[in-house]
Enzyme design. Structure first.
Site, short mmCIF file in Angstrom:
data_model
loop_
_atom_site.label_atom_id
_atom_site.label_comp_id
_atom_site.label_asym_id
_atom_site.label_seq_id
_atom_site.Cartn_x
_atom_site.Cartn_y
_atom_site.Cartn_z
CB THR A 1 -22.09 97.60 -0.69
OG1 THR A 1 -22.57 97.33 0.63
CG2 THR A 1 -21.70 96.31 -1.38
CG ASN B 1 -19.72 96.61 10.78
OD1 ASN B 1 -18.52 96.48 10.50
ND2 ASN B 1 -20.59 95.64 10.59
CB SER C 1 -23.00 104.64 3.33
OG SER C 1 -24.31 104.25 2.99
CB CYS D 1 -24.47 94.28 6.20
SG CYS D 1 -24.80 96.02 6.12
#
Ligand code: PLP
Length: 386
Positions: A72, A151, A201, A329
């Site tokens: 993020t 995602n 990430s 998320c």
């Protein structure tokens, strides 16, 4: 437990844990000048070199990789850092997709409120609309930000084709790829896909939560087309202030250190599991939302026959099977998934859609068990509704 929620996060691998244990001992601040600080600095720099390699960068030259606190933050740094760079007085148009992760989409919404124009390309059927992109390109475009792998649907977008065209039309256009779901699942290198900025990430690749990285091309730095997002003590080459998360960075290092030894085999294994999962889910009575274009190896999106995803998620959870109802998320928000709507699902179907996401730790036995439970769930829950 059967863990099929690897796009939300992955299990931390032993190599990552071991590197973190060492980093706990080696606790000095990497900015300190004494021997212990120098040792901590060396660990951070070894990690940087290793993550660079995992990103397909063999000879970094003037390219940079900065550690951040998560994917993020990498996305926010890329977007705000490029749009507000010193040189950016020459345009106000940003091109993205209608299916970005909230860490991109919500950043773009902030910019829209400030007067920037955002054009969101259609991702219907899991295919990024190239014609729409060509029409949107002009010399006012300052940023093209496209995800590599969606995602929620697992659709893979050929971002290199879009970025190279954007650069050809206007070399000052900054290109950013959110590769959080593509990293170590799809082979790519930032230069090959013409990306100035790439976000990744650690916790999606068997590393710890709370650490990410942003690749920044040397060209972008030289031409001052990026400015820091976090200001302070000037760490990370003045591009991301804040004392480095040495333990997290070490964990990232451990997770990717020997990736080359097993990456091809892992991708092959996950792809086979994905196809097994898709086939068995269909046999169990679900519909697979298979992308019409390329399909990432680790994500299967299925729509249930009029059973809310939340209900099925709870049913599977009681059997120790973990899947996701939409992206982790965004699952706390009541909004329907933009990715699923963008893919072409109606609101009702979007509300009945589950995501199964795989890692190389999964086995075909687990997929069979999941499919049996899914079938049982569909039979029972449909009967209850009738
Ligand atoms: N981008 C994509 C495509 C993601 O799937 C995620 C997390 O699921 C992120 C960004 C955010 O990454 P992080 O959880 O490290 O902030």
């Amino acid at each position: 437990m059967i863990y099929l929620d690897n796009s939300a996060t992955t299990e931390i691998c032993e190599a990552s844990k071991e590197k973190m244990r060492q980093a706990f001992e080696n606790f000095a601040n990497p900015s300190s000048r004494h021997f212990a600080g120098i040792r901590a600095r060396e660990s951070v720099e070894s990690a940087r070199e290793c993550v660079f390699k995992a990103l397909g960068v063999r000879n970094a030259g003037s390219d940079r990789l900065i550690f951040t606190s998560c994917g993020t933050e990498s996305n926010n740094t890329a977007i705000f850092g490029s749009v507000f760079s010193k040189k950016r007085k020459d345009g106000d148009r940003i091109i993205s997709t209608d299916s970005e992760h909230p860490s991109v989409e919500n950043a773009l919404k902030v910019l829209e409120k400030q007067g920037f124009e955002v054009i969101r390309l259609s991702t219907r059927g899991g295919v990024l609309d190239y014609e729409q992109f060509e029409h949107a390109l002009n010399d006012r475009v300052i940023l093209v930000t496209l995800m590599m792998v969606n995602n929620e649907t697992g659709a893979y977008y050929d971002v290199g084709r879009f970025f190279s065209e954007a650069k050809r039309k206007n070399p000052d256009t900054v290109t950013h790829c959110d590769a959080v779901q593509g990293f170590l699942k799809c082979r790519f290198a930032p230069r090959k896909i013409c990306a100035d900025l790439v976000s990744i990430s650690a916790h999606k690749v068997h590393g710890p939560k709370g650490v990410g990285a942003l690749y920044i091309s040397g060209d972008l730095i030289k031409r001052r087309l990026i400015t820091p997002y976090l200001h302070g003590g000037g760490q990370e080459g003045e591009l991301r202030s804040g004392t480095e998360n040495t333990v997290g960075i070490a964990g990232f290092f451990g997770a990717v250190e020997n990736f080359e030894e097993h990456l091809d085999a892992d991708i092959q294994k996950i792809t086979a599991l994905r196809d097994l999962c898709a086939g068995l889910s269909e046999l169990s009575g679900a519909r697979v939302n298979k992308p019409e274009g390329e399909w990432a190896p680790h994500i299967v999106s299925i729509t249930l026959p009029d059973i809310k995803s939340e209900t099925m998620l709870n049913f599977l959870s009681m059997k120790d099977i973990c899947v996701s109802a939409g992206s982790a998320c965004s699952s706390h928000s009541k909004h329907l998934s933009a990715s699923l709507l963008g893919f072409g699902l109606g609101e009702r179907d979007a509300d009945c859609t589950l995501r199964i996401s795989l890692s190389e730790n999964n086995t075909s036995e687990q997929i069979y068990e999941f499919a049996d439970a899914l079938k049982e769930g569909i039979d029972r829950l449909v009967r209850i509704r009738k």
